[in-house]
Design a protein around this motif. Structure first.
Motif, PDB file in Angstrom:
ATOM      1  N   ILE A  80      -2.394  -1.951  -9.354  1.00  0.00           N
ATOM      2  CA  ILE A  80      -1.713  -1.474  -8.152  1.00  0.00           C
ATOM      3  C   ILE A  80      -1.942   0.028  -7.968  1.00  0.00           C
ATOM      4  O   ILE A  80      -2.328   0.493  -6.899  1.00  0.00           O
ATOM      5  CB  ILE A  80      -0.198  -1.790  -8.208  1.00  0.00           C
ATOM      6  N   PHE A  81      -1.721   0.790  -9.021  1.00  0.00           N
ATOM      7  CA  PHE A  81      -1.868   2.246  -8.940  1.00  0.00           C
ATOM      8  C   PHE A  81      -3.303   2.649  -8.603  1.00  0.00           C
ATOM      9  O   PHE A  81      -3.541   3.486  -7.726  1.00  0.00           O
ATOM     10  CB  PHE A  81      -1.426   2.895 -10.256  1.00  0.00           C
ATOM     11  N   MET A  82      -4.251   2.041  -9.281  1.00  0.00           N
ATOM     12  CA  MET A  82      -5.654   2.442  -9.108  1.00  0.00           C
ATOM     13  C   MET A  82      -6.219   2.058  -7.746  1.00  0.00           C
ATOM     14  O   MET A  82      -7.182   2.680  -7.285  1.00  0.00           O
ATOM     15  CB  MET A  82      -6.506   1.875 -10.240  1.00  0.00           C
ATOM     16  N   ARG A  83      -5.635   1.068  -7.089  1.00  0.00           N
ATOM     17  CA  ARG A  83      -6.093   0.727  -5.726  1.00  0.00           C
ATOM     18  C   ARG A  83      -6.075   1.952  -4.835  1.00  0.00           C
ATOM     19  O   ARG A  83      -6.949   2.130  -3.991  1.00  0.00           O
ATOM     20  CB  ARG A  83      -5.167  -0.337  -5.115  1.00  0.00           C
ATOM     21  N   GLU A  84      -5.055   2.787  -5.011  1.00  0.00           N
ATOM     22  CA  GLU A  84      -4.918   3.993  -4.184  1.00  0.00           C
ATOM     23  C   GLU A  84      -5.476   5.229  -4.876  1.00  0.00           C
ATOM     24  O   GLU A  84      -6.157   6.032  -4.257  1.00  0.00           O
ATOM     25  CB  GLU A  84      -3.446   4.218  -3.835  1.00  0.00           C
ATOM     26  N   ALA A  85      -5.185   5.393  -6.157  1.00  0.00           N
ATOM     27  CA  ALA A  85      -5.615   6.595  -6.880  1.00  0.00           C
ATOM     28  C   ALA A  85      -7.131   6.707  -6.950  1.00  0.00           C
ATOM     29  O   ALA A  85      -7.667   7.817  -6.888  1.00  0.00           O
ATOM     30  CB  ALA A  85      -5.025   6.600  -8.288  1.00  0.00           C
ATOM     31  N   LEU A 137       0.742  11.363  -5.674  1.00  0.00           N
ATOM     32  CA  LEU A 137       0.236  10.450  -6.709  1.00  0.00           C
ATOM     33  C   LEU A 137       1.354  10.044  -7.667  1.00  0.00           C
ATOM     34  O   LEU A 137       1.431   8.892  -8.081  1.00  0.00           O
ATOM     35  CB  LEU A 137      -0.918  11.087  -7.491  1.00  0.00           C
ATOM     36  N   PHE A 138       2.216  10.991  -8.007  1.00  0.00           N
ATOM     37  CA  PHE A 138       3.327  10.640  -8.889  1.00  0.00           C
ATOM     38  C   PHE A 138       4.255   9.637  -8.217  1.00  0.00           C
ATOM     39  O   PHE A 138       4.690   8.669  -8.833  1.00  0.00           O
ATOM     40  CB  PHE A 138       4.116  11.872  -9.346  1.00  0.00           C
ATOM     41  N   LYS A 139       4.556   9.851  -6.946  1.00  0.00           N
ATOM     42  CA  LYS A 139       5.392   8.898  -6.222  1.00  0.00           C
ATOM     43  C   LYS A 139       4.754   7.508  -6.246  1.00  0.00           C
ATOM     44  O   LYS A 139       5.446   6.502  -6.447  1.00  0.00           O
ATOM     45  CB  LYS A 139       5.593   9.345  -4.765  1.00  0.00           C
ATOM     46  N   TRP A 140       3.443   7.460  -6.038  1.00  0.00           N
ATOM     47  CA  TRP A 140       2.748   6.168  -6.049  1.00  0.00           C
ATOM     48  C   TRP A 140       2.774   5.550  -7.448  1.00  0.00           C
ATOM     49  O   TRP A 140       2.870   4.344  -7.607  1.00  0.00           O
ATOM     50  CB  TRP A 140       1.328   6.315  -5.513  1.00  0.00           C
ATOM     51  N   ALA A 197       0.855  -1.180   0.000  1.00  0.00           N
ATOM     52  CA  ALA A 197       0.000   0.000   0.000  1.00  0.00           C
ATOM     53  C   ALA A 197       0.891   1.230   0.000  1.00  0.00           C
ATOM     54  O   ALA A 197       2.054   1.179   0.419  1.00  0.00           O
ATOM     55  CB  ALA A 197      -0.899   0.001   1.236  1.00  0.00           C
ATOM     56  N   ALA A 198       0.347   2.334  -0.462  1.00  0.00           N
ATOM     57  CA  ALA A 198       1.111   3.584  -0.507  1.00  0.00           C
ATOM     58  C   ALA A 198       1.653   3.941   0.869  1.00  0.00           C
ATOM     59  O   ALA A 198       2.812   4.342   1.001  1.00  0.00           O
ATOM     60  CB  ALA A 198       0.239   4.706  -1.065  1.00  0.00           C
ATOM     61  N   LYS A 199       0.845   3.780   1.888  1.00  0.00           N
ATOM     62  CA  LYS A 199       1.288   4.150   3.243  1.00  0.00           C
ATOM     63  C   LYS A 199       2.493   3.339   3.701  1.00  0.00           C
ATOM     64  O   LYS A 199       3.293   3.815   4.500  1.00  0.00           O
ATOM     65  CB  LYS A 199       0.135   4.037   4.240  1.00  0.00           C
ATOM     66  N   ASP A 200       2.649   2.111   3.170  1.00  0.00           N
ATOM     67  CA  ASP A 200       3.817   1.292   3.505  1.00  0.00           C
ATOM     68  C   ASP A 200       5.118   1.966   3.076  1.00  0.00           C
ATOM     69  O   ASP A 200       6.189   1.661   3.606  1.00  0.00           O
ATOM     70  CB  ASP A 200       3.735  -0.088   2.855  1.00  0.00           C
ATOM     71  N   LEU A 201       5.016   2.852   2.095  1.00  0.00           N
ATOM     72  CA  LEU A 201       6.186   3.558   1.572  1.00  0.00           C
ATOM     73  C   LEU A 201       6.216   5.010   2.035  1.00  0.00           C
ATOM     74  O   LEU A 201       7.036   5.802   1.560  1.00  0.00           O
ATOM     75  CB  LEU A 201       6.179   3.504   0.043  1.00  0.00           C
ATOM     76  N   GLY A 202       5.313   5.370   2.923  1.00  0.00           N
ATOM     77  CA  GLY A 202       5.253   6.748   3.407  1.00  0.00           C
ATOM     78  C   GLY A 202       4.601   7.699   2.431  1.00  0.00           C
ATOM     79  O   GLY A 202       4.827   8.908   2.493  1.00  0.00           O
ATOM     80  N   ILE A 203       3.781   7.164   1.538  1.00  0.00           N
ATOM     81  CA  ILE A 203       3.099   7.983   0.530  1.00  0.00           C
ATOM     82  C   ILE A 203       1.652   8.182   0.971  1.00  0.00           C
ATOM     83  O   ILE A 203       0.971   7.225   1.324  1.00  0.00           O
ATOM     84  CB  ILE A 203       3.115   7.290  -0.850  1.00  0.00           C
ATOM     85  N   ASP A 204       1.195   9.432   0.914  1.00  0.00           N
ATOM     86  CA  ASP A 204      -0.197   9.745   1.240  1.00  0.00           C
ATOM     87  C   ASP A 204      -0.858  10.332  -0.007  1.00  0.00           C
ATOM     88  O   ASP A 204      -0.758  11.537  -0.263  1.00  0.00           O
ATOM     89  CB  ASP A 204      -0.267  10.734   2.404  1.00  0.00           C
ATOM     90  N   ALA A 209       6.140   3.980  -7.789  1.00  0.00           N
ATOM     91  CA  ALA A 209       6.157   2.763  -6.971  1.00  0.00           C
ATOM     92  C   ALA A 209       5.350   1.657  -7.646  1.00  0.00           C
ATOM     93  O   ALA A 209       5.811   0.512  -7.732  1.00  0.00           O
ATOM     94  CB  ALA A 209       5.600   3.054  -5.579  1.00  0.00           C
ATOM     95  N   SER A 210       4.181   1.988  -8.144  1.00  0.00           N
ATOM     96  CA  SER A 210       3.325   0.997  -8.820  1.00  0.00           C
ATOM     97  C   SER A 210       4.033   0.413 -10.029  1.00  0.00           C
ATOM     98  O   SER A 210       3.941  -0.787 -10.299  1.00  0.00           O
ATOM     99  CB  SER A 210       2.004   1.640  -9.248  1.00  0.00           C
ATOM    100  N   PHE A 211       4.742   1.271 -10.755  1.00  0.00           N
ATOM    101  CA  PHE A 211       5.506   0.822 -11.921  1.00  0.00           C
ATOM    102  C   PHE A 211       6.558  -0.204 -11.492  1.00  0.00           C
ATOM    103  O   PHE A 211       6.710  -1.252 -12.112  1.00  0.00           O
ATOM    104  CB  PHE A 211       6.160   2.023 -12.600  1.00  0.00           C
ATOM    105  N   LEU A 212       7.266   0.088 -10.422  1.00  0.00           N
ATOM    106  CA  LEU A 212       8.311  -0.819  -9.938  1.00  0.00           C
ATOM    107  C   LEU A 212       7.722  -2.125  -9.407  1.00  0.00           C
ATOM    108  O   LEU A 212       8.271  -3.198  -9.648  1.00  0.00           O
ATOM    109  CB  LEU A 212       9.149  -0.133  -8.860  1.00  0.00           C
ATOM    110  N   PHE A 213       6.611  -2.034  -8.710  1.00  0.00           N
ATOM    111  CA  PHE A 213       5.974  -3.234  -8.156  1.00  0.00           C
ATOM    112  C   PHE A 213       5.252  -4.052  -9.221  1.00  0.00           C
ATOM    113  O   PHE A 213       4.979  -5.227  -9.005  1.00  0.00           O
ATOM    114  CB  PHE A 213       4.990  -2.862  -7.045  1.00  0.00           C
ATOM    115  N   GLY A 214       4.950  -3.434 -10.354  1.00  0.00           N
ATOM    116  CA  GLY A 214       4.223  -4.119 -11.416  1.00  0.00           C
ATOM    117  C   GLY A 214       5.054  -5.127 -12.195  1.00  0.00           C
ATOM    118  O   GLY A 214       4.531  -5.894 -12.993  1.00  0.00           O
TER     119      GLY A 214
END
Length: 141
Positions: free
Chosen positions: A131-136, A20-23, A5-12, A26-31
């Motif tokens: 992954i990205f849309m889960r948070e966005a 959102l860009f940071k996420w 989750a974004a919060k796991d990486l300190g992203i809000d 991150a989503s790109f890397l986790f994908g």
């Protein structure tokens, strides 16, 4: 294994565009098919430690520097292609969406439209979009 989750990486993501860009990075890397801990480490090295946290900063870092940072994080299986695709991602975001994921969301209109636009980025497939849309989606829809 639980999903990252974004919060796991300190992203809000509720804090707006920059988060959102940071996420998205991150989503790109986790994908990719790579271990979760390695992807998280790559995110921390690239974004947190080296402050490549905007499309412009990431783009200006250059291919060689990104490969070096990904290697430092042990993200070596896909370091060359990931570096190239991250740079292309930033180029496309800048040229087609004025560097703004919010602009992409606006032009996408619907969730499906946004997902389709996201998949137009080289190297962004269904898993990255998921992954990205889960948070966005919490922010946008």
């Amino acid at each position: 294994m639980t999903e990252i989750a974004a919060k796991d990486l300190g992203i809000d993501v509720m804090q707006g565009e920059a988060e959102l860009f940071k996420w998205f990075v991150a989503s790109f890397l986790f994908g990719k098919r790579i271990q979760r801990d390695i992807a998280a480490g790559a995110y921390r090295v690239v974004v947190d430690l080296n402050k490549l946290d905007t499309p412009d900063r990431l783009r200006r870092s250059g291919h060689r520097r990104l490969v070096q940072l990904l290697g430092q994080a042990r993200y070596v299986r896909y370091d060359e292609s990931t570096a190239a695709r991250l740079l292309k991602l930033c180029d496309k975001l800048e040229s087609e969406y004025d560097g703004s994921l919010s602009r992409l969301r606006e032009l996408g209109e619907t969730r499906r439209g946004v997902e389709r636009r996201l998949q137009e980025f080289e190297g962004v497939g269904p898993k990255t979009v998921e992954i990205f849309m889960r948070e966005a989606a919490r922010v946008w829809f």
